[in-house]
Enzyme design. Structure first.
Site, mmCIF file in Angstrom:
data_model
loop_
_atom_site.group_PDB
_atom_site.id
_atom_site.type_symbol
_atom_site.label_atom_id
_atom_site.label_comp_id
_atom_site.label_asym_id
_atom_site.label_seq_id
_atom_site.Cartn_x
_atom_site.Cartn_y
_atom_site.Cartn_z
ATOM 1 N N ARG A 1 0.833 -1.208 0.000
ATOM 2 C CA ARG A 1 0.000 0.000 0.000
ATOM 3 C C ARG A 1 0.858 1.245 0.000
ATOM 4 O O ARG A 1 0.985 1.931 1.006
ATOM 5 C CB ARG A 1 -0.875 0.007 1.253
ATOM 6 C CG ARG A 1 -2.181 -0.670 1.043
ATOM 7 C CD ARG A 1 -3.128 -0.226 2.105
ATOM 8 N NE ARG A 1 -4.478 -0.142 1.595
ATOM 9 C CZ ARG A 1 -5.482 0.330 2.301
ATOM 10 N NH1 ARG A 1 -5.273 0.785 3.518
ATOM 11 N NH2 ARG A 1 -6.686 0.367 1.799
ATOM 12 N N GLN B 1 -0.743 2.473 -6.080
ATOM 13 C CA GLN B 1 -2.202 2.576 -5.999
ATOM 14 C C GLN B 1 -2.897 2.147 -7.271
ATOM 15 O O GLN B 1 -3.983 1.610 -7.247
ATOM 16 C CB GLN B 1 -2.580 4.021 -5.688
ATOM 17 C CG GLN B 1 -2.515 4.302 -4.215
ATOM 18 C CD GLN B 1 -3.174 5.611 -3.874
ATOM 19 O OE1 GLN B 1 -3.406 6.442 -4.734
ATOM 20 N NE2 GLN B 1 -3.477 5.783 -2.628
ATOM 21 N N ASP C 1 -3.625 -1.446 -7.087
ATOM 22 C CA ASP C 1 -4.183 -1.936 -5.833
ATOM 23 C C ASP C 1 -5.585 -2.478 -6.079
ATOM 24 O O ASP C 1 -6.579 -1.777 -5.967
ATOM 25 C CB ASP C 1 -4.197 -0.789 -4.818
ATOM 26 C CG ASP C 1 -4.576 -1.269 -3.437
ATOM 27 O OD1 ASP C 1 -4.978 -2.454 -3.329
ATOM 28 O OD2 ASP C 1 -4.493 -0.490 -2.489
ATOM 29 N N SER D 1 -8.240 -2.315 -3.234
ATOM 30 C CA SER D 1 -8.940 -1.044 -3.080
ATOM 31 C C SER D 1 -10.017 -0.897 -4.141
ATOM 32 O O SER D 1 -11.124 -0.468 -3.851
ATOM 33 C CB SER D 1 -7.960 0.124 -3.192
ATOM 34 O OG SER D 1 -7.141 0.149 -2.066
ATOM 35 N N TYR E 1 -3.508 0.149 7.664
ATOM 36 C CA TYR E 1 -4.615 -0.690 8.111
ATOM 37 C C TYR E 1 -4.848 -0.501 9.602
ATOM 38 O O TYR E 1 -3.989 -0.022 10.330
ATOM 39 C CB TYR E 1 -4.311 -2.161 7.845
ATOM 40 C CG TYR E 1 -4.320 -2.529 6.385
ATOM 41 C CD1 TYR E 1 -5.523 -2.686 5.705
ATOM 42 C CD2 TYR E 1 -3.136 -2.720 5.691
ATOM 43 C CE1 TYR E 1 -5.536 -3.030 4.365
ATOM 44 C CE2 TYR E 1 -3.139 -3.066 4.354
ATOM 45 C CZ TYR E 1 -4.343 -3.217 3.695
ATOM 46 O OH TYR E 1 -4.361 -3.550 2.387
#
Lengths: 494, 523
Positions: free
Chosen positions: B122, B127, B130, B133, B230
C-alpha cells in the site's frame, strides 16, 4: 499674465492625472480614466508651448509628431505577451530624457554664470540685490531667467536636484534596457554579476557621493559626466544580478524610479506639474513593488540583492512519482467536472496559449460548468500580466479572481488546471520550512479533487525549486506545449 | 509475451481479468493477448468484442493455459488450475498466500512465478494496481445499493403532498476504501451518514465525504501509519467504550454497514445480537466482513436473513462480482498497470525486477522458491500522523482585547510614521529657503495623494496602471520643451532628443493602455 495662465493649466492637468490613476480602481471606470490622462497631458503640453520661455515651437511640433508616429507603431504592433518588454523599454526613454534635461539645466547654469561674470556682476545673486544685477537678470528668458534670480543656497539646491535627477534617470535608463533584454530573452535571465558583486555597486554609489560633493564644490561639469557614467553602470549591474522570476518587482521598481527622476527634474526646473506627476508615478511604482514583494514573502532588499536559491537549506526529498496523463484522461475528467479552476502562469504567455484557454473556457461554460481563473499576484513577468492576457483572449474579467478571493474555494473544486505556473502553486512554501520560498503565499490547488499540470517537461521552474505538487496523489502531469495540449483537448470536450 | 485469461471456474464468479480495452493497452506494451471462449460473457464482454480488439480466442481452458506465458485471472487458482502451471509461466491473480499455503507449495513445485494482486504493497506508487482497493470501492457502493434494495423507505428526507418523509440514518463502521465508498454513495442518495473508525486520522476523510465522524473520547489513540494504513486490534477498554457508543446509536440507525477488518485476523465482532435487537423493524445491516466471519454476530456468510425483530442482515461475499462489468474493468486495469511495471521498456519482454518494492511485495513465488512474506517495503505507506495543535478558542473578552491591541498597535504605527514624516519635513524647512519649500510642500502632498489613490487600484489592472504611469511620467517633456528654445545649440539638441523620446512614450503609453482596457469585458 501668461505665466499665471500656464500655472492654472498645470493645476487642471494635475487634477486630471490624479483622476486618471484613481479611475483604475475598476475595469469600467478605467476606460474613462485613460481619457482623463490624455486630456491632462494635452493641456500640459499646450500650456507649456504657448507659455513663457518657449521658442522653436515648430521644431517641437515636428518632433512630437515623429514621436507620435513611433509611439503609435509600438503600441499597435506589440503582442500582449510582450507587454513587460514594452513597459521596460519605455521606462528607459523616460530615464534618458531625464538625464538630458538635467544636463541642459547644468549647461544653462554655467552659461548664466559666465554671462554674469562677463558683465562684472556677482553670481549667484548676493543677499542684497543690486540694481545692476536685477536689471541684468531681467534680460534672460525662459529657464535662464529663473536661474539668474537664484541666491547661493538656491543654486546649490538646484545642483543637488539636477544631480539627483540625472543619477536616478541614468540608473533607470540602463536598468530598464537590461530588464528589457531579460524579458525579451536577449540577455541571459539568470542572476549574473561581475566579480565583486554588490561591493562594486556599493563602491560605485560611494564614488558617486564623492563626485557629487566635488560638483557642489564647483569642480565643474566633468564630475557630472563621471557621475552619470557611474549611475549607468549601477543600473546595468544591479538589474543583471536579479533573476527572471523577480522581474515583476524590478519592472515596478524602475517604474517608481522614472517617477522620482521626473520629480527631481521638476524641482530643478521649479516646475510644479513635473513634481506632482513625478511623485504620483514614484509612489505608484513603490506601492506596486511592495505588493509584489509581499506576494513573494520577500523583502525588497533581498530581491534587489540577488536571485532565488542563494541561501536555502537542503531541499526536503520528495517521494513518489510524477504520473503522466494523456489528453483523453483530461477530457474525461473535465467532462465530469462541475467546477473548474484554471491557474495560468508565465508558461501560458510563452506558449501563446491564452486563446486556447479562452476557447476551452467558453466550451466548458456553455455546458453549464463553473469555470474560474485564479491569479497569483506575481504570475507572469509584470504585475497584472495574466489579467491582460486573458482579457485579450476575451475571457470575461468577472471570472478572473485574485488569490485571496479563490484560495478558500479549492477544496470544493473538482478540477484544477495549472497552465505554465510552478512556484505559485508549490505546497513546499507552506509545508517545508527549509524551502527557499517558505512562507510565500501560494494558491492551494492541491486541495482540489484533481489537479492537472500542463507543463513542457519534468524540469523545475524559474526558481529551480522542486515542486511537491507534481508528486501528489491527485495530481496528473499533462506534458507538452501548453497550446498544443489545449488544442488537442478542445475537440474532446463535448 | 503472451498473456492469457481463462474463464473463472468458481461458481457465481462473473468477473474476468481482461477486457477488450485492457487488451488493447497490453498490446501497446508489446504483448499478445489470448482469452478462453466465453470468459467475458458474464461480465458483458462478448467473444466478438475481444476478437475485434485483436485478442485470440481459444476454445478450451487447457489450450489457454498451454498457450499463455502469463495467466491473468481474478480468483485464486483451483487445484486443477494450479497443476496446469509450468516452469517459467507466471500467474497474476488474487492468491491470499496466508490462507492458501498448500496452493503456494504447489505453484513453487511447478517452478512458476506467482504475483498475488492482494499482496501489492500500500504505497502511493502502487495505488494504480491496488486491486483490493478497487474491489473494496465497488463493494462499498454495492453495499449501499443492497441496503436500499432491502430498506422500505427513501434515503433522502422529503416533504411531499402525501406527508413528510424523514431521511434515513446510516452508520458506516470502518472507514477504509469500502467504508468511504459507502459513505459517499449514501450521502449522495441523501441519507444522514455517521461513520466510525478506530484510526482518528481518518476523521478528516470521513468529514470530507459529507458524513459525521462518531467521536470516541479515549486517551490512547491509534496511529494507523504504524501498520501500513490498516487498522490494528484495539485494547479491551477501547472495545468496551466503542460497543457502548454503538449500543447508544443502535435504536436510531436505519441502515448499518460494517466494513471493519484487521489484516490476518478474523473480523472483529462489533455489532452484537443485543444491538440487532435494539434496532427498529425494517432496518438493514450489510456486513461487508462476512467472508472473514462478519462484524455482526448474526451474519450468515453468502446469505440474506431476516431476524425475528424484522431486521434484514445481508451477508453476501460477492459484491464485486454482482457488478461484474464495472469490477472487471477496474481489475483488468489494475492487472494492466502491473504489466506496465513489469515491462518497463514496452517491448513485450518481462523484466521481473525483484529490487522493486511493488513487484517484490506482490511476488509470492518465483524461480522455484517461495518469496512470501516479503521484507518490509522501503517506503512508508502514509506519513506518520503529525501531532495537531488546535488553535485555542478565544473567549469574546480575549477577542475584544486582541482587537483593541491591534487597533492600538495600528494607531501607534501611524502616529510614529506621521511624526517621523513631519519631523523630516520640518528639518528640511529649517535649512532650505522658502522658494524651495513651496515646491517641497507640493511634492509631499503629491506623494501622499499617490499613496492614497494607488492602494485602491484593482490588482487585475496593474499592467494598465504601469502603462499609464509610464505615459504620464513622460511629463518630463515639459522640461525639454522649456529648454528647447535656448540660444545654446547643445542645449537645443539635447532638449530635442528629450522631446522626441518623451513623446514616443506619451503616445505609446496611452495607446497601449487604451488597447488593453478595451479588452477587459464582462461576461
Amino acid at each position: 499674465m501668461e505665466f499665471g495662465f500656464t500655472i492654472a493649466a498645470y493645476a487642471v492637468a494635475a487634477v486630471l492625472f490624479i483622476l486618471s490613476l484613481g479611475g483604475l480602481s475598476g475595469q469600467e471606470s478605467a476606460k474613462r480614466a485613460v481619457w482623463y490622462g490624455i486630456a491632462g497631458m494635452a493641456i500640459a503640453v499646450l500650456a507649456t508651448m504657448i507659455g513663457p520661455g518657449q521658442g522653436l515651437w515648430w521644431l517641437s511640433i515636428v518632433l512630437i509628431a515623429i514621436g507620435a508616429g513611433v509611439g503609435y507603431q509600438l503600441a499597435t504592433r506589440v503582442q500582449m505577451t510582450q507587454m513587460p518588454e514594452l513597459v521596460a523599454i519605455m521606462h528607459s526613454l523616460v530615464g534618458l530624457a531625464a538625464v538630458f534635461v538635467g544636463f541642459n539645466a547644468d549647461i544653462e547654469l554655467g552659461r548664466v554664470a559666465a554671462a554674469f561674470t562677463e558683465a562684472g556682476l556677482t553670481f549667484p545673486r548676493p543677499e542684497e540685490v543690486t540694481a545692476a544685477g536685477a536689471a541684468f537678470a531681467r534680460d534672460f528668458t525662459g529657464f535662464a531667467a529663473i536661474v539668474a534670480k537664484k541666491t547661493g543656497v538656491e543654486v546649490n539646491i538646484l545642483r543637488v536636484e539636477l544631480m539627483l535627477g540625472i543619477w536616478i534617470g541614468a540608473v533607470t535608463f540602463t536598468g530598464s534596457v537590461i530588464a528589457y533584454g531579460k524579458l525579451a530573452g536577449k540577455v541571459d535571465t539568470a542572476a549574473k554579476q561581475l566579480p565583486g558583486g554588490h561591493l562594486l555597486n556599493a563602491g560605485a554609489a560611494l564614488a558617486s557621493l564623492v563626485l557629487a560633493a566635488l560638483y557642489l564644490g564647483g569642480a565643474g561639469s566633468w564630475t557630472l559626466i563621471l557621475l552619470t557614467l557611474l549611475a549607468l553602470f549601477i543600473g546595468y549591474h544591479l538589474i543583471m544580478g536579479i533573476g527572471g522570476a523577480d522581474m515583476p518587482v524590478v519592472v515596478s521598481m524602475l517604474n517608481s524610479y522614472s517617477g522620482w527622476a521626473a520629480a527631481a527634474i521638476g524641482f530643478s526646473l521649479s516646475n510644479d506639474l513635473l513634481i506632482v506627476v513625478g511623485a504620483l508615478v514614484g509612489s505608484s511604482g513603490a506601492i506596486l513593488s511592495y505588493i509584489m514583494c509581499k506576494a513573494m514573502n520577500r523583502s525588497f532588499i533581498s530581491v534587489i540583492l540577488g536571485g532565488f536559491g542563494n541561501a536555502s537549506g537542503p531541499a526536503t526529498a520528495i517521494e513518489g512519482e510524477q504520473i503522466a496523463i494523456d489528453v483523453d484522461g483530461v477530457a474525461a475528467a473535465l467532462n465530469d467536472a462541475e467546477s473548474v479552476v484554471i491557474v495560468p502562469g508565465y508558461g501560458m504567455a510563452v506558449a501563446q496559449a491564452q486563446g486556447a484557454v479562452s476557447e476551452l473556457t467558453k466550451k466548458l461554460r456553455a455546458k453549464g460548468k463553473e469555470v474560474r481563473f485564479a491569479i497569483h499576484p506575481v504570475a507572469g513577468r509584470l504585475p497584472g500580466h495574466m489579467n491582460v492576457l486573458l482579457a485579450e483572449a476575451k475571457v470575461p474579467y468577472d471570472i478572473v479572481l485574485e488569490m485571496d478571493e479563490i484560495n478558500e474555494d479549492f477544496p470544493e473544486t473538482d478540477v484544477v488546471i495549472v497552465i505554465g505556473s510552478n512556484d505559485i502553486v508549490n505546497p513546499a512554501a507552506q509545508d517545508d520550512p527549509t524551502s527557499p520560498i517558505a512562507g510565500m503565499p501560494v494558491l492551494e490547488v492541491w486541495k482540489a479533487k484533481q489537479v492537472f499540470v500542463s507543463k513542457r517537461g519534468q524540469g523545475t521552474g524559474y526558481s529551480g525549486i522542486e515542486n511537491p505538487l507534481f508528486f501528489k496523489e491527485n495530481t496528473r502531469m499533462f506534458y507538452g506545449d501548453a497550446k498544443a495540449s489545449l488544442d488537442s483537448l478542445l475537440p474532446k470536450i463535448e | 509475451m503472451k498473456i492469457g485469461t481463462p474463464k473463472e471456474i468458481s461458481e457465481g464468479e462473473a468477473r474476468v481479468a481482461m477486457t477488450p480495452e485492457s487488451a488493447g493497452q497490453l498490446q501497446k506494451l508489446g504483448h499478445d493477448c489470448v482469452i478462453e471462449a466465453g470468459a467475458g460473457e458474464a461480465a458483458g464482454f462478448s467473444d466478438a468484442a475481444y476478437t475485434d480488439a485483436g485478442v485470440a480466442v481459444v476454445k478450451t481452458a487447457a489450450a489457454l493455459w498451454k498457450a499463455a506465458d502469463i495467466v491473468a485471472k481474478v480468483r485464486p487458482p483451483t487445484e486443477t488450475e494450479a497443476k496446469r502451471l509450468r516452469k517459467g509461466q507466471a500467474l497474476i491473480s488474487f492468491f491470499w498466500p496466508g490462507q492458501n499455503e498448500a496452493l503456494l507449495e504447489l505453484a513453487k513445485g511447478k517452478g512458476a512465478t506467482v504475483i498475488a494482486m492482494d499482496m501489492v504493497p500500500r504505497i502511493s506508487r502502487a495505488q494504480k494496481m491496488d486491486a483490493l482497493s478497487s474491489m473494496a470501492n465497488i463493494a462499498g457502493y454495492r453495499a449501499v445499493i443492497e441496503a436500499g434494495n432491502n430498506f422500505g423507505r427513501f434515503f433522502t428526507g422529503q416533504v411531499t403532498a402525501a406527508g413528510k418523509v424523514p431521511p434515513a440514518k446510516v452508520l458506516v463502521v470502518g472507514a477504509g476504501v469500502a467504508g468511504l465508498a459507502a459513505i459517499g454513495t449514501a450521502t449522495s442518495l441523501g441519507a444522514i451518514v455517521y461513520a466510525f473508525d478506530v484510526r482518528p486520522e481518518v476523521s478528516e476523510q470521513i468529514e470530507s465525504m459529507g458524513a459525521n465522524f462518531v467521536f470516541l473520547e479515549f486517551e490512547e489513540a491509534q496511529d494507523g501509519a504504524a501498520t501500513g494504513g490498516y487498522a490494528a486490534p484495539s485494547s479491551p477498554e477501547f472495545r468496551e467504550k466503542q460497543l457502548e457508543k454503538f449500543r447508544e446509536m443502535a435504536p436510531e440507525m436505519d441502515i448499518v454497514i460494517t466494513t471493519a477488518l484487521i489484516p490476518g485476523r478474523p473480523a472483529p465482532k462489533l455489532w452484537t445480537e443485543e444491538m440487532v435487537g435494539m434496532m427498529k423493524r425494517g432496518s438493514v445491516i450489510v456486513d461487508l466482513a462476512a467472508e472473514r466471519g462478519g462484524n455482526c454476530d448474526l451474519t450468515v456468510p453468502d446469505e440474506k436473513i431476516v431476524t425475528e425483530g424484522g431486521v434484514t442482515i445481508v451477508g453476501y461475499t460477492d459484491f464485486p462480482s454482482r457488478m461484474a462489468t464495472q469490477s472487471s474493468t477496474l481489475y483488468s486495469t489494475n492487472v494492466r498497470h502491473m504489466m506496465t511495471d513489469l515491462t518497463p521498456e514496452k517491448d513485450g519482454i518481462v523484466n521481473h525486477n525483484m529490487e522493486d518494492d511493488v513487484i517484490r511485495g506482490a511476488t509470492v513465488a518465483h524461480d522455484g522458491e517461495i518469496t512470501w512474506p516479503p521484507p518490509p517495503p522501503k517506503v512508508q505507506a502514509i506519513a506518520a500522523q503529525k501531532p495537531k495543535e488546535k488553535p485555542k478558542e478565544l473567549t469574546p473578552e480575549q477577542k475584544r482585547a486582541q482587537e483593541v491591541a491591534a487597533f492600538k498597535e495600528q494607531t501607534r504605527q501611524q502616529v510614529t510614521l506621521l511624526a517621523a514624516g513631519a519631523a523630516a519635513v520640518l528639518a528640511v524647512g529649517l535649512v532650505a529657503p522658502a522658494s524651495f519649500m513651496q515646491h517641497f510642500i507640493v511634492f509631499v502632498l503629491s506623494v501622499f495623494i499617490g499613496f492614497q489613490v494607488i492602494w485602491n487600484v484593482a490588482h487585475s489592472l496593474h499592467t494598465p496602471l504601469m502603462a499609464v504611469t509610464n505615459a504620464i511620467s513622460s511629463i518630463i517633456i515639459l522640461g525639454a520643451l522649456i529648454q528647447i528654445g535656448s540660444s545654446s545649440v547643445l542645449i537645443t539638441i539635447l532638449a530635442a532628443a528629450g522631446v522626441l523620446m518623451a513623446s514616443v512614450n506619451i503616445f505609446g503609453g496611452f495607446l497601449v493602455t487604451r488597447r488593453m482596457l478595451a479588452m477587459f469585458q464582462k461576461s
